[in-house]
Design a protein around this motif. Structure first.
Motif, mmCIF file in Angstrom:
data_model
loop_
_atom_site.group_PDB
_atom_site.id
_atom_site.type_symbol
_atom_site.label_atom_id
_atom_site.label_comp_id
_atom_site.label_asym_id
_atom_site.label_seq_id
_atom_site.Cartn_x
_atom_site.Cartn_y
_atom_site.Cartn_z
ATOM 1 N N GLU A 98 0.836 -1.203 0.000
ATOM 2 C CA GLU A 98 0.000 0.000 0.000
ATOM 3 C C GLU A 98 0.870 1.251 0.000
ATOM 4 O O GLU A 98 1.884 1.329 0.689
ATOM 5 N N VAL A 99 0.453 2.236 -0.794
ATOM 6 C CA VAL A 99 1.106 3.544 -0.787
ATOM 7 C C VAL A 99 0.034 4.598 -0.501
ATOM 8 O O VAL A 99 -1.126 4.438 -0.885
ATOM 9 N N VAL A 100 0.441 5.635 0.208
ATOM 10 C CA VAL A 100 -0.498 6.701 0.572
ATOM 11 C C VAL A 100 0.123 8.060 0.285
ATOM 12 O O VAL A 100 1.335 8.213 0.261
ATOM 13 N N GLY A 101 -0.742 9.007 0.073
ATOM 14 C CA GLY A 101 -0.341 10.407 -0.044
ATOM 15 C C GLY A 101 -1.334 11.220 0.758
ATOM 16 O O GLY A 101 -2.536 11.142 0.510
ATOM 17 N N VAL A 102 -0.851 11.955 1.738
ATOM 18 C CA VAL A 102 -1.745 12.690 2.636
ATOM 19 C C VAL A 102 -1.410 14.174 2.597
ATOM 20 O O VAL A 102 -0.242 14.556 2.634
ATOM 21 N N VAL A 103 -2.452 15.005 2.500
ATOM 22 C CA VAL A 103 -2.297 16.458 2.628
ATOM 23 C C VAL A 103 -3.324 16.950 3.643
ATOM 24 O O VAL A 103 -4.422 16.409 3.738
ATOM 25 N N ALA A 104 -2.920 17.941 4.415
ATOM 26 C CA ALA A 104 -3.828 18.597 5.362
ATOM 27 C C ALA A 104 -4.003 20.027 4.878
ATOM 28 O O ALA A 104 -3.029 20.711 4.573
ATOM 29 N N ARG A 105 -5.244 20.467 4.798
ATOM 30 C CA ARG A 105 -5.539 21.792 4.274
ATOM 31 C C ARG A 105 -6.530 22.508 5.180
ATOM 32 O O ARG A 105 -7.400 21.891 5.777
ATOM 33 N N THR A 106 -6.388 23.823 5.220
ATOM 34 C CA THR A 106 -7.369 24.626 5.923
ATOM 35 C C THR A 106 -8.670 24.584 5.137
ATOM 36 O O THR A 106 -8.659 24.434 3.914
ATOM 37 N N ARG A 107 -9.783 24.725 5.830
ATOM 38 C CA ARG A 107 -11.080 24.679 5.174
ATOM 39 C C ARG A 107 -11.507 26.049 4.655
ATOM 40 O O ARG A 107 -12.532 26.169 4.003
ATOM 41 N N GLU A 108 -10.705 27.062 4.949
ATOM 42 C CA GLU A 108 -10.977 28.411 4.460
ATOM 43 C C GLU A 108 -10.602 28.512 2.986
ATOM 44 O O GLU A 108 -9.619 27.931 2.552
ATOM 45 N N LEU A 109 -11.360 29.284 2.257
ATOM 46 C CA LEU A 109 -11.061 29.504 0.847
ATOM 47 C C LEU A 109 -9.828 30.398 0.735
ATOM 48 O O LEU A 109 -9.751 31.451 1.366
ATOM 49 N N ARG A 110 -8.848 29.961 -0.036
ATOM 50 C CA ARG A 110 -7.607 30.722 -0.184
ATOM 51 C C ARG A 110 -7.886 32.093 -0.803
ATOM 52 O O ARG A 110 -8.796 32.235 -1.625
ATOM 53 N N PRO A 111 -7.091 33.100 -0.439
ATOM 54 C CA PRO A 111 -7.311 34.448 -0.978
ATOM 55 C C PRO A 111 -7.278 34.514 -2.504
ATOM 56 O O PRO A 111 -8.046 35.262 -3.102
ATOM 57 N N ASP A 112 -6.412 33.728 -3.161
ATOM 58 C CA ASP A 112 -6.332 33.783 -4.619
ATOM 59 C C ASP A 112 -7.555 33.181 -5.301
ATOM 60 O O ASP A 112 -7.738 33.342 -6.502
ATOM 61 N N LEU A 113 -8.435 32.506 -4.551
ATOM 62 C CA LEU A 113 -9.631 31.894 -5.127
ATOM 63 C C LEU A 113 -10.911 32.632 -4.731
ATOM 64 O O LEU A 113 -12.008 32.182 -5.028
ATOM 65 N N ARG A 114 -10.783 33.767 -4.057
ATOM 66 C CA ARG A 114 -11.955 34.495 -3.552
ATOM 67 C C ARG A 114 -12.508 35.526 -4.526
ATOM 68 O O ARG A 114 -13.491 36.172 -4.215
ATOM 69 N N GLY A 115 -11.934 35.703 -5.701
ATOM 70 C CA GLY A 115 -12.329 36.785 -6.592
ATOM 71 C C GLY A 115 -13.642 36.575 -7.305
ATOM 72 O O GLY A 115 -14.273 37.525 -7.722
ATOM 73 N N GLY A 116 -14.083 35.373 -7.493
ATOM 74 C CA GLY A 116 -15.296 35.122 -8.269
ATOM 75 C C GLY A 116 -16.320 34.366 -7.454
ATOM 76 O O GLY A 116 -16.515 34.611 -6.273
#
Length: 186
Positions: A98-116
């Motif tokens: 088995e191989v895994v790839g894990v990322v942890a991210r904030t649930r807030e919308l990133r500033p660069d994605l808030r324009g639209g």
């Protein structure tokens, strides 16, 4: 108890709030302001009052803006990663594990994605999170000497109220002819 300045209650006793006991006497109950006055169901307030407020989260005159977010693109990896249990035309000779790839991210919308449109921003952010998890899975598979990853799946969970985890997992395998795309000698 003094009843100075208080209106009599329903049984002749003073009202504890200094207001008439029944709202039908032209005032709002319990000291609530009478502006704007309550209207019977389905009737509009008389002219001169401000317009009714929009429902929560909606603003009058708002029109959706084009998304500032990038559209997700296909990501190619150094080795095949498939959701199937085998690669078409390839023979699996060894299962490495088995191989895994894990990322942890904030649930807030990133500033660069808030324009639209925020929905488009979240779609982009979630897609990139999964692609990043697959990239980490590929790194683990390459370190193990795999030629491919089969049975790719995703799992997502909440770590804290503001942090989420995205996990990509699958099975690292070696193939009969070596890595896909490698020149075969023989």
């Amino acid at each position: 108890m003094s009843s100075y300045g208080q209106q009599p209650g329903p049984h002749g006793s003073p009202s504890p709030y200094g207001q008439p006991p029944h709202p039908g006497q032209g005032q709002q109950p319990y000291g609530q302001p009478g502006y704007p006055p309550q209207q019977p169901y389905g009737q509009q307030p008389p002219q001169g009052y401000p317009p009714a407020q929009q429902p929560y989260g909606q603003q009058g005159g708002w029109t959706p803006q084009p998304a500032a977010a990038r559209r997700p693109q296909l990501v190619r990896h150094s080795l095949p990663v498939v959701t199937m249990d085998k690669l078409v035309g390839q023979e699996i000779v060894e299962v490495l594990g088995e191989v895994v790839g894990v990322v942890a991210r904030t649930r807030e919308l990133r500033p660069d994605l808030r324009g639209g449109n925020p929905v488009d921003g979240y779609v982009t952010m979630l897609t990139e999170s999964r692609q990043d998890a697959v990239a980490r899975l590929v790194e683990m598979a390459e370190a193990a000497g795999a030629h491919a990853v089969v049975g790719l799946r995703f799992d997502c969970s909440e770590i804290t109220q503001s942090l989420s985890e995205v996990c990509a997992y699958g099975t690292a395998v070696t193939l009969a002819g070596g890595p896909v795309g490698a020149e075969r000698t023989g």
